[in-house]
Design an enzyme around this catalytic site. Structure first.
Site, PDB file in Angstrom:
ATOM      1  N   TYR A  55      35.881  43.772  57.211  1.00  0.00           N
ATOM      2  CA  TYR A  55      35.714  44.173  55.804  1.00  0.00           C
ATOM      3  C   TYR A  55      34.403  43.637  55.220  1.00  0.00           C
ATOM      4  O   TYR A  55      34.079  42.452  55.358  1.00  0.00           O
ATOM      5  CB  TYR A  55      36.879  43.666  54.950  1.00  0.00           C
ATOM      6  N   HIS A  85      27.150  49.764  41.813  1.00  0.00           N
ATOM      7  CA  HIS A  85      27.865  48.759  41.025  1.00  0.00           C
ATOM      8  C   HIS A  85      27.057  48.256  39.827  1.00  0.00           C
ATOM      9  O   HIS A  85      27.564  47.462  39.034  1.00  0.00           O
ATOM     10  CB  HIS A  85      28.262  47.570  41.912  1.00  0.00           C
ATOM     11  N   ASN A 197      30.031  39.546  44.842  1.00  0.00           N
ATOM     12  CA  ASN A 197      31.325  38.877  44.704  1.00  0.00           C
ATOM     13  C   ASN A 197      31.073  37.476  44.168  1.00  0.00           C
ATOM     14  O   ASN A 197      30.133  36.803  44.584  1.00  0.00           O
ATOM     15  CB  ASN A 197      32.013  38.778  46.057  1.00  0.00           C
ATOM     16  N   TYR A 282      43.989  16.005   4.484  1.00  0.00           N
ATOM     17  CA  TYR A 282      43.952  15.963   5.940  1.00  0.00           C
ATOM     18  C   TYR A 282      42.563  16.222   6.511  1.00  0.00           C
ATOM     19  O   TYR A 282      42.191  15.663   7.542  1.00  0.00           O
ATOM     20  CB  TYR A 282      44.896  17.017   6.523  1.00  0.00           C
ATOM     21  N   ARG A 285      41.096  12.814   6.363  1.00  0.00           N
ATOM     22  CA  ARG A 285      41.887  11.742   6.957  1.00  0.00           C
ATOM     23  C   ARG A 285      42.205  11.982   8.430  1.00  0.00           C
ATOM     24  O   ARG A 285      42.276  11.028   9.218  1.00  0.00           O
ATOM     25  CB  ARG A 285      43.186  11.609   6.162  1.00  0.00           C
ATOM     26  N   PHE A 331      37.335  35.167  44.329  1.00  0.00           N
ATOM     27  CA  PHE A 331      36.584  35.813  43.249  1.00  0.00           C
ATOM     28  C   PHE A 331      37.409  35.989  41.978  1.00  0.00           C
ATOM     29  O   PHE A 331      36.880  36.392  40.948  1.00  0.00           O
ATOM     30  CB  PHE A 331      36.074  37.182  43.710  1.00  0.00           C
ATOM     31  N   GLU A 416      42.833  46.426  42.921  1.00  0.00           N
ATOM     32  CA  GLU A 416      42.566  45.196  42.166  1.00  0.00           C
ATOM     33  C   GLU A 416      43.425  45.262  40.899  1.00  0.00           C
ATOM     34  O   GLU A 416      42.975  45.655  39.826  1.00  0.00           O
ATOM     35  CB  GLU A 416      41.068  45.107  41.865  1.00  0.00           C
TER      36      GLU A 416
END
Length: 513
Positions: A55, A85, A197, A282, A285, A331, A416
């Site tokens: 792969y 991409h 990746n 507050y 404080r 990843f 995915e």
């Protein structure tokens, strides 16, 4: 340029990363890293020569992993991967974040388990050292399968494609590389996948948020102490016995800072006796409790992000000792997403309590100061609408603080199918930090105004230096004027860290180094 920062893969410190973020730092990879790099790239070449399907080496990607690619098309496969991409959208990521992206990607690849040649890593180093910044759109990653789109835009520059920034000027990458004497890379098997990746974009954006959160914490602590004096508040709530009885480390550390900031205040001395108020609101404080909790989650996020900055997060990984190439899921940026979400909480809370102190200071019934902090109120509106701006930004940050990590959307034809949304989670920290810096800047103006009304009594020597730093930029608000430039000047003091520079010795031990 400054002295080279030597990269020891897996050994970045936060101090190293802050240095890269603050200004360009030329990098040099240690010689001891190269044998592992060579061994892993040689293993990829052996796999290609053997012809077995692996792969990302000689197959398609994602859902197309079963498609075998002929050996003579492997270089084209990697080039096509980058081109297809590179689909990011939005503004370009700022140079200080791009420097972090490049540095972390270099260090990750140099760990020697990514199967990438040394020439690719060396070209990235040369590009960074030449000040060639890839133009990376900030949108387009879901924070799983790596920051694919933004890292593809980063890789385009290595190929001599697209545009880059050099000294802030946009020019073609091919021209920038030629000007620097750098030869564009032709990617070999697996190299494109190794480059795109990884979690380096989401991690760099989160580190930017982390470093901004540190500056905001410092500025807001100092400004909060100044507000205590402006409102003639008590320093009794900062007594160490109170905080040690609870034991929260950030709370104890910040209470000590408030005590030191207020030492020697004439304003405080003036109301030690016969002050009818029993307890302050507050927002005065409980500052150690709130800011201390923010400090603790800032440091928790820092631990996660430092690990991630040193991590190998591409896929598949090459293990030379056993001759295996193993696919996994490093990843997936869930750790970064969680860190970004907690930083968002801290940034939002720093701004939220600061806004409450502004509201206190402009309210004459609570602060004892002139209404809206201006002489002749009525004729003058003073800080009335400046507080509205602070309130608007604090409210906006509440929406931004909603966790990104609880969202997921399937991609790649359901291959995915669970993603982290870390890149968005980290990206939104910048806007949140800018909002909080504006709020703290408005409080700084208000607190300084309040202290001026107590003259001739002086605040503490340390806070007087802070007050003077502001007054060097912004005059006392004696009557209504164009107010936006004052706010912008105060905000810049917060963002740049200059407002806390005089007190830096109080903070250096608080953060992870």
């Amino acid at each position: 340029m400054s002295k080279h920062l030597e990269i020891h893969p897996g050994e970045f410190t936060l101090s190293d990363l802050r240095r890269i973020w603050i200004s360009p730092a030329p990098l040099k990879l240690v010689a001891s890293a190269y044998p592992a790099i060579h061994a892993s790239s040689e293993m990829i070449q052996k796999i290609v020569a053997k012809g077995d399907a692996a792969y990302g080496i000689n197959t398609g990607f994602g859902k197309l992993a079963k498609t075998r690619i002929p050996d003579d098309q492997l270089e084209l496969l990697q080039r096509n991967l980058i081109l297809s991409h590179s689909v990011g959208s939005g503004e370009f990521i700022a140079d200080e974040v791009v420097r972090l992206i490049l540095a972390m990607k270099i260090a990750s690849l140099a760990r020697g388990v990514s199967g990438i040649r040394a020439v690719v890593i060396d070209t990235m180093i040369a590009m960074l050292n030449a000040g060639i910044m890839p133009t990376i759109p900030v949108k387009g990653s879901v924070g799983a399968s790596g920051d694919l789109a933004p890292l593809s835009h980063m890789t385009l520059a290595l190929l001599g494609e697209g545009d880059v920034r050099v000294n802030g000027t946009l020019i073609p990458a091919k021209q920038a590389l030629a000007n620097a004497g750098i030869t564009p890379v032709v990617l070999a098997a697996k190299e494109g996948l190794a480059l795109i990746n990884g979690t380096q974009v989401s991690t760099a954006l989160a580190l930017h948020g982390l470093f901004m959160a540190e500056r905001l914490l410092e500025a807001a602590t100092i400004t909060g102490a100044l507000s205590v004096d402006a409102a003639k508040g008590s320093d009794a709530p900062f007594d160490p016995r109170i905080h040690s009885s609870r034991g929260q480390p950030g709370q104890m550390a910040t209470a000590e800072i408030y005590r030191k900031l207020l030492v020697g205040s004439e304003i405080r001395q003036s109301h030690l006796v016969n002050d009818e108020r029993v307890q302050d609101p507050y927002c005065l404080r409980c500052q150690p409790q709130v800011m201390g909790a923010c400090l603790d989650i800032i440091n928790n996020a820092a631990r996660t992000l430092l690990i991630e900055a040193n991590a190998v997060t591409d896929n598949p990984l090459v293990f030379v000792d056993t001759g295996e190439v193993i696919s996994g899921g490093n990843f997936h940026a869930e750790p970064v997403a969680f860190a970004a979400d907690t930083l968002a909480l801290a940034i939002a809370e720093i701004g939220a309590i600061s806004e409450r102190r502004i509201a206190l200071l402009i309210d004459a019934s609570l602060s004892g100061l002139p209404p809206f902090l201006v002489p002749s109120s009525g004729l003058n509106s003073g800080f009335m609408i400046a507080h509205v701006t602070a309130a608007a930004l604090a409210s906006e940050n509440k929406s931004h603080a909603h966790p990104s990590s609880v969202d997921s959307i399937p991609t790649s034809a359901n291959q995915e199918d669970h993603v982290s949304m870390a890149t968005y989670g980290a990206r939104r920290l910048h806007e949140m930090a800018q909002n909080t810096a504006t709020i703290v800047g408005i409080e700084l103006l208000a607190a300084a105004q309040g202290v001026d009304f107590h003259a001739p009594l002086m605040t503490s020597p340390m806070l007087a230096q802070v007050h003077q730093t502001l007054r060097n930029k912004v005059e006392f608000y004696d009557k209504d004027r164009f107010f936006a430039p004052d706010i912008e000047a105060a905000k810049e003091l917060v963002v740049s860290g200059r407002i806390s520079a005089e007190c830096q010795h109080l903070y250096q031990h608080l953060y992870l180094a």
